[in-house]
Design a protein around this motif. Structure first.
Motif, PDB file in Angstrom:
ATOM      1  N   GLY A  60      -7.526   3.755  -7.614  1.00  0.00           N
ATOM      2  CA  GLY A  60      -8.790   4.197  -7.017  1.00  0.00           C
ATOM      3  C   GLY A  60      -9.179   5.579  -7.493  1.00  0.00           C
ATOM      4  O   GLY A  60     -10.355   5.850  -7.785  1.00  0.00           O
ATOM      5  N   HIS A  61      -8.213   6.470  -7.591  1.00  0.00           N
ATOM      6  CA  HIS A  61      -8.496   7.825  -8.076  1.00  0.00           C
ATOM      7  C   HIS A  61      -8.896   7.799  -9.545  1.00  0.00           C
ATOM      8  O   HIS A  61      -9.792   8.555  -9.965  1.00  0.00           O
ATOM      9  N   HIS A  72     -13.755   9.088   0.282  1.00  0.00           N
ATOM     10  CA  HIS A  72     -13.124   9.288   1.585  1.00  0.00           C
ATOM     11  C   HIS A  72     -12.035   8.252   1.873  1.00  0.00           C
ATOM     12  O   HIS A  72     -11.603   8.101   3.017  1.00  0.00           O
ATOM     13  N   THR A  73     -11.600   7.530   0.849  1.00  0.00           N
ATOM     14  CA  THR A  73     -10.508   6.577   1.044  1.00  0.00           C
ATOM     15  C   THR A  73      -9.181   7.322   1.066  1.00  0.00           C
ATOM     16  O   THR A  73      -8.819   7.982   0.082  1.00  0.00           O
ATOM     17  N   PRO A  74      -8.424   7.251   2.132  1.00  0.00           N
ATOM     18  CA  PRO A  74      -7.149   7.973   2.182  1.00  0.00           C
ATOM     19  C   PRO A  74      -6.092   7.261   1.363  1.00  0.00           C
ATOM     20  O   PRO A  74      -6.246   6.074   1.029  1.00  0.00           O
ATOM     21  N   PRO A  75      -5.017   7.961   0.999  1.00  0.00           N
ATOM     22  CA  PRO A  75      -3.918   7.289   0.300  1.00  0.00           C
ATOM     23  C   PRO A  75      -3.418   6.098   1.115  1.00  0.00           C
ATOM     24  O   PRO A  75      -3.284   6.174   2.345  1.00  0.00           O
ATOM     25  N   GLY A  76      -3.160   5.011   0.411  1.00  0.00           N
ATOM     26  CA  GLY A  76      -2.687   3.803   1.077  1.00  0.00           C
ATOM     27  C   GLY A  76      -1.290   3.437   0.617  1.00  0.00           C
ATOM     28  O   GLY A  76      -0.402   4.287   0.564  1.00  0.00           O
ATOM     29  N   GLY A 113       2.008   2.967  -1.226  1.00  0.00           N
ATOM     30  CA  GLY A 113       2.616   3.764  -2.279  1.00  0.00           C
ATOM     31  C   GLY A 113       2.144   5.199  -2.309  1.00  0.00           C
ATOM     32  O   GLY A 113       2.435   5.923  -3.264  1.00  0.00           O
ATOM     33  N   GLY A 114       1.371   5.638  -1.289  1.00  0.00           N
ATOM     34  CA  GLY A 114       0.861   6.999  -1.273  1.00  0.00           C
ATOM     35  C   GLY A 114      -0.245   7.234  -2.276  1.00  0.00           C
ATOM     36  O   GLY A 114      -0.580   8.390  -2.583  1.00  0.00           O
ATOM     37  N   GLU A 115      -0.853   6.143  -2.787  1.00  0.00           N
ATOM     38  CA  GLU A 115      -1.905   6.257  -3.799  1.00  0.00           C
ATOM     39  C   GLU A 115      -3.246   5.829  -3.214  1.00  0.00           C
ATOM     40  O   GLU A 115      -3.302   5.081  -2.221  1.00  0.00           O
TER      41      GLU A 115
END
Length: 341
Positions: A139-140, A250-254, A256-258
């Protein structure tokens, strides 16, 4: 993993025929011309080969994997391609640039076949590069493309998934984008034990019942066993509406912390603006060592210049593995051992 056909789907998952007939693009629809190819991963599953060589540059027969992906995008009419790379990925940029000294040497020898092969990568499309400074997830990586893409729809192609050149998956997805707007994902039915390797989609028939096209109502990234909403897995092809950028912000890490693209698409799916194209064609997964080796063998066998001779050798080799006389215990005959030496 090579999945040439859609497995039978249980009653809990609605079955949709793969798309075969496509409506013409709607009048006035904005055409998709840009593609994004995320290529910033560390390639840890292929160490030590990827210590100094990008995983995307590992050869699949005689071309790096990423070239197959760029060729697919170009064949679908996407002539503006942004590669999102990372540190130590300079080889990717070099591959899609001109190599003047090499080209001059081949031209001087009159070696036009190899000269064309060397020049082709730089001629496929208008290729750009940007670095993903931190490995914060797919996503990033997509969000890094925001300034290049702007307010235009765009495709995303993952380098681990190679789609056979005879398939028209990406073109079909672009047709669906023209018809329905919003975002489009590629879906493939997988065995239940494999759903935890993918983002999986909850689906229902498309608005007009078009064959092979579904509306995605929800997405789950790598669900736990028995928790997948269906056996329809998202594979590495997307056509995204630029609205995805505002969601990714505004999507927070999901998992795997990604920052997961699946999580952003889940939010868009809730608004009814995500569709899927069901694919049952030839796909070559180069994501791990075993699948990579199978992909190389399959593509080599399909080559008219290599296939006949390679296939004959492969049959002989497999016969040796099955216990042909003269085997050295590893399925290699004494004659083959002498050749290898």
């Amino acid at each position: 993993m090579i999945i040439p056909h859609t497995p039978a789907v249980p009653a809990t998952t609605p079955a949709f025929a793969p798309a075969s007939v496509h409506a013409p693009a709607s009048a006035g629809a904005r055409p998709v011309r840009k593609a994004v190819v995320p290529a910033a991963g560390l390639g840890t599953r292929f160490l030590p080969a990827t210590k100094a060589t990008p995983k995307e540059m590992l050869p699949v027969v005689d071309k790096p994997a990423i070239q197959y992906v760029v060729e697919e995008a170009a064949a679908a009419g996407l002539d503006d391609i942004l590669m999102v790379t990372g540190r130590h990925k300079r080889a990717i940029e070099d591959h899609f640039d001109h190599a003047f000294e090499l080209e001059q040497a081949l031209a001087a020898k009159g070696d036009t076949v190899r000269l064309d092969a060397v020049r082709d990568p730089a001629r496929l499309a208008d290729i750009h590069h940007i670095r993903q400074g931190d490995p914060l997830g797919l996503g990033h990586a997509v969000l890094c493309a925001r300034h290049h893409v702007g307010d235009q729809p765009f495709a995303v192609l993952l380098g681990d998934d190679l789609i056979d050149a005879r398939e028209t998956l990406l073109s079909r997805m672009l047709d669906v984008r023209d018809r329905y707007a919003g975002s489009v994902v590629a879906l493939m039915a997988v065995e239940p034990e494999l759903t935890g390797l993918y983002g999986c989609a909850a689906v229902e028939p498309a608005e007009d019942g078009e064959d092979g096209v579904v509306r995605v109502t929800g997405l789950v990234e790598k669900p736990a066993p028995g928790q997948a909403p269906s056996r329809y897995a998202v594979i590495g092809r997307y056509v995204l509406d630029p609205a995805v950028f505002g969601v990714l912000e505004h999507t927070p890490p999901g998992r795997g912390g990604e920052i997961q693209l699946t999580d952003a698409l889940q939010e868009l799916a809730a608004t009814g603006t995500v569709h899927g194209v069901v694919f049952d064609g030839l796909r070559y997964d180069t994501g791990d060592k075993a699948d990579y080796l199978r992909s190389v063998v399959r593509l080599a066998c399909a080559r008219p210049d290599l296939g006949p001779g390679f296939t004959r050798w492969l049959r002989e080799f497999v016969a040796g593995l099955d216990g042909a006389s003269g085997s050295d215990g590893d399925g290699i005959t004494a004659r083959e051992g002498r050749r290898a030496a």
